[in-house]
Write an enzyme that holds these catalytic residues in place. Structure first.
Site, mmCIF file in Angstrom:
data_model
loop_
_atom_site.group_PDB
_atom_site.id
_atom_site.type_symbol
_atom_site.label_atom_id
_atom_site.label_comp_id
_atom_site.label_asym_id
_atom_site.label_seq_id
_atom_site.Cartn_x
_atom_site.Cartn_y
_atom_site.Cartn_z
ATOM 1 N N LYS A 110 -13.751 -8.602 -3.057
ATOM 2 C CA LYS A 110 -14.480 -7.783 -4.044
ATOM 3 C C LYS A 110 -14.108 -6.315 -3.876
ATOM 4 C CE LYS A 110 -17.423 -10.785 -6.042
ATOM 5 N NZ LYS A 110 -18.641 -11.416 -6.222
ATOM 6 N N LYS A 188 -7.224 -21.025 -7.536
ATOM 7 C CA LYS A 188 -8.362 -21.839 -7.127
ATOM 8 C C LYS A 188 -9.388 -21.896 -8.260
ATOM 9 C CE LYS A 188 -12.354 -20.906 -5.160
ATOM 10 N NZ LYS A 188 -13.558 -20.699 -4.386
ATOM 11 N N LYS A 191 -15.887 -20.198 -10.617
ATOM 12 C CA LYS A 191 -16.631 -19.657 -11.770
ATOM 13 C C LYS A 191 -16.313 -18.183 -11.980
ATOM 14 C CE LYS A 191 -20.677 -20.444 -8.913
ATOM 15 N NZ LYS A 191 -20.762 -21.725 -8.253
HETATM 16 P P1 ADP Z 1 -17.253 -20.816 -6.952
HETATM 17 O O1 ADP Z 1 -15.990 -20.508 -6.175
HETATM 18 O O2 ADP Z 1 -16.972 -21.423 -8.277
HETATM 19 O O3 ADP Z 1 -18.212 -19.659 -7.000
HETATM 20 P P2 ADP Z 1 -19.021 -21.873 -4.903
HETATM 21 O O4 ADP Z 1 -18.539 -20.799 -3.982
HETATM 22 O O5 ADP Z 1 -20.431 -21.806 -5.369
HETATM 23 O O6 ADP Z 1 -18.003 -21.961 -6.128
HETATM 24 O O7 ADP Z 1 -18.769 -23.266 -4.205
HETATM 25 C C1 ADP Z 1 -19.692 -24.301 -3.919
HETATM 26 C C2 ADP Z 1 -18.979 -25.354 -3.091
HETATM 27 O O8 ADP Z 1 -17.861 -25.851 -3.825
HETATM 28 C C3 ADP Z 1 -18.407 -24.797 -1.779
HETATM 29 O O9 ADP Z 1 -18.470 -25.795 -0.773
HETATM 30 C C4 ADP Z 1 -16.985 -24.498 -2.130
HETATM 31 O O10 ADP Z 1 -16.130 -24.494 -1.014
HETATM 32 C C5 ADP Z 1 -16.656 -25.640 -3.089
HETATM 33 N N1 ADP Z 1 -15.600 -25.225 -4.029
HETATM 34 C C6 ADP Z 1 -15.708 -24.289 -4.992
HETATM 35 N N2 ADP Z 1 -14.557 -24.172 -5.679
HETATM 36 C C7 ADP Z 1 -13.692 -25.046 -5.105
HETATM 37 C C8 ADP Z 1 -12.330 -25.408 -5.372
HETATM 38 N N3 ADP Z 1 -11.641 -24.838 -6.359
HETATM 39 N N4 ADP Z 1 -11.767 -26.344 -4.590
HETATM 40 C C9 ADP Z 1 -12.453 -26.957 -3.582
HETATM 41 N N5 ADP Z 1 -13.735 -26.672 -3.300
HETATM 42 C C10 ADP Z 1 -14.362 -25.730 -4.045
#
Ligand code: ADP
Ligand code: TRP
Length: 323
Positions: A110, A188, A191
């Site tokens: 960030k 990756k 959101k």
């Molecule tokens: P985002 O990156 O969309 O904000 P979160 O950080 O809320 O998602 O992730 C919630 C869970 O999903 C965590 O355990 C995170 O490691 C997993 N996760 C999120 N995006 C991915 C991805 N692209 N590949 C594998 N695991 C993911």
């Protein structure tokens, strides 16, 4: 063995969340003692709209229940139903060097992008460590992006144990076969990158998204490289091993267009999640039942957290009045 994980209600859940994290959460529920929670306090670092946070919190609950979380087996709850975690986060902050938090990728990314960083975002790993340690969790199933936070949790457990006495267990991250799921642009799936395929998106919109997945410009006749292709990366996570082997062979042989692989990916997506839309709509009609599940889970989780916090306070010399 005690398993624990949390997901922030900070947006609509996507295939990265499902394939990287939730899928293993659901598989583990039949084999171990599992605690899964909705990390609504963490979401306050990015969401400052009460109505939206309430809706997204319910959405995460509906998604988990639809995908098969069994509330009889799993302690399923909201982070905020265990206020002891914020107290523990504070105590951990007093035995943790600022340098550790400054090394967090989530914060550094960030900063590098010049985005505003509030103190909540900076101290986010402290709250996550408290979430994990307060239930004496052994393993934390997550995607790769969260591994650094779990390593920090290991460090914080050690700082506390060395400063006071050995109360906390060293938790280990647990990754599955999809630690990093790519989004439609090849980064990756996240959101915050606007590249997601929602778990329960509208079929038309999802088909459009899947057809727009970024691929290279290898011509139709030429051999293609499954190991670097984004469509294949998703396809292999939804197709059977036999079908995956067949696509791999066809990629390498050439004479196949990406459009066909995308179409098949859409079909697999629909076959898996399409029938569940109705199940989700059905859960959505029963918000009271969902609330009962979360409240009961919160009570179970809090009982453990209270016990551990009593030991922590005692170890630190924090005296509280009797109830
Ligand atoms: P985002 O990156 O969309 O904000 P979160 O950080 O809320 O998602 O992730 C919630 C869970 O999903 C965590 O355990 C995170 O490691 C997993 N996760 C999120 N995006 C991915 C991805 N692209 N590949 C594998 N695991 C993911
Ligand atoms: N930080 C995690 C994420 O963004 C969510 C989370 C909060 C979590 N507390 C946790 C995950 C404890 C595992 C364990 O996805």
């Amino acid at each position: 063995m005690r398993i624990l994980s949390g997901i922030q209600p900070s947006g609509t859940l996507h295939l990265g969340n499902y394939l990287g994290a939730m899928k293993q959460h659901l598989e583990l529920q039949t084999q171990h003692e599992c605690f899964y929670f909705i990390a609504n306090l963490h979401s306050l670092t990015t969401i400052h709209d009460a109505e939206r946070l309430r809706k997204l919190t319910l959405d995460v609950a509906l998604d988990y229940l639809t995908l098969g979380l069994d509330p009889q087996r799993v302690t399923f709850f909201r982070q905020s139903d265990v206020p002891e975690v914020t107290e523990l986060a504070w105590i951990l902050s007093t035995v943790t060097g600022k340098g550790l938090l400054e090394r967090a990728h989530s914060y550094k990314d960030k900063m590098a992008k010049g985005l505003p960083v509030n103190m909540g975002l900076f101290s986010y790993p402290l709250l996550m460590a408290a979430d994990i340690l307060i239930y004496l969790s052994n393993e934390v199933p997550v995607g790769r992006d969260q591994v650094q936070h779990i390593e920090m949790t290991q460090d914080m457990a050690e700082y506390f144990n060395n400063t006071y006495k050995p109360i906390f267990i060293r938790p280990e991250p647990r990754l599955n076969e999809a630690p990093v799921v790519p989004g439609i642009d090849g980064q990756k799936m996240s959101k915050s990158y606007g590249n997601i395929i929602e778990i329960f998106g509208e079929p038309k919109a999802m088909r459009k998204k899947i057809m727009s997945i970024k691929t290279d410009s290898t011509p139709f006749e030429e051999p293609k490289h499954p190991e670097t292709d984004n469509v294949f990366a998703l396809l292999k996570l939804l197709a059977s091993p036999e079908e995956t082997a067949d696509w791999e062979r066809r990629y390498r042989a050439g004479g196949m267009g990406y459009g066909e692989a995308k179409q098949r990916l859409f079909e697999l997506y629909e076959a898996k999640f399409g029938p569940l839309r109705e199940v989700r709509a059905d859960w959505a009609k029963r918000p009271d039942e969902v609330e009962d599940i979360l409240s009961a889970g919160g009570r179970r989780a809090r009982a453990i957290a209270r016990d551990v916090m009593a030991q922590v306070r005692d170890a630190c010399g924090i005296v509280v009045s009797r109830e």
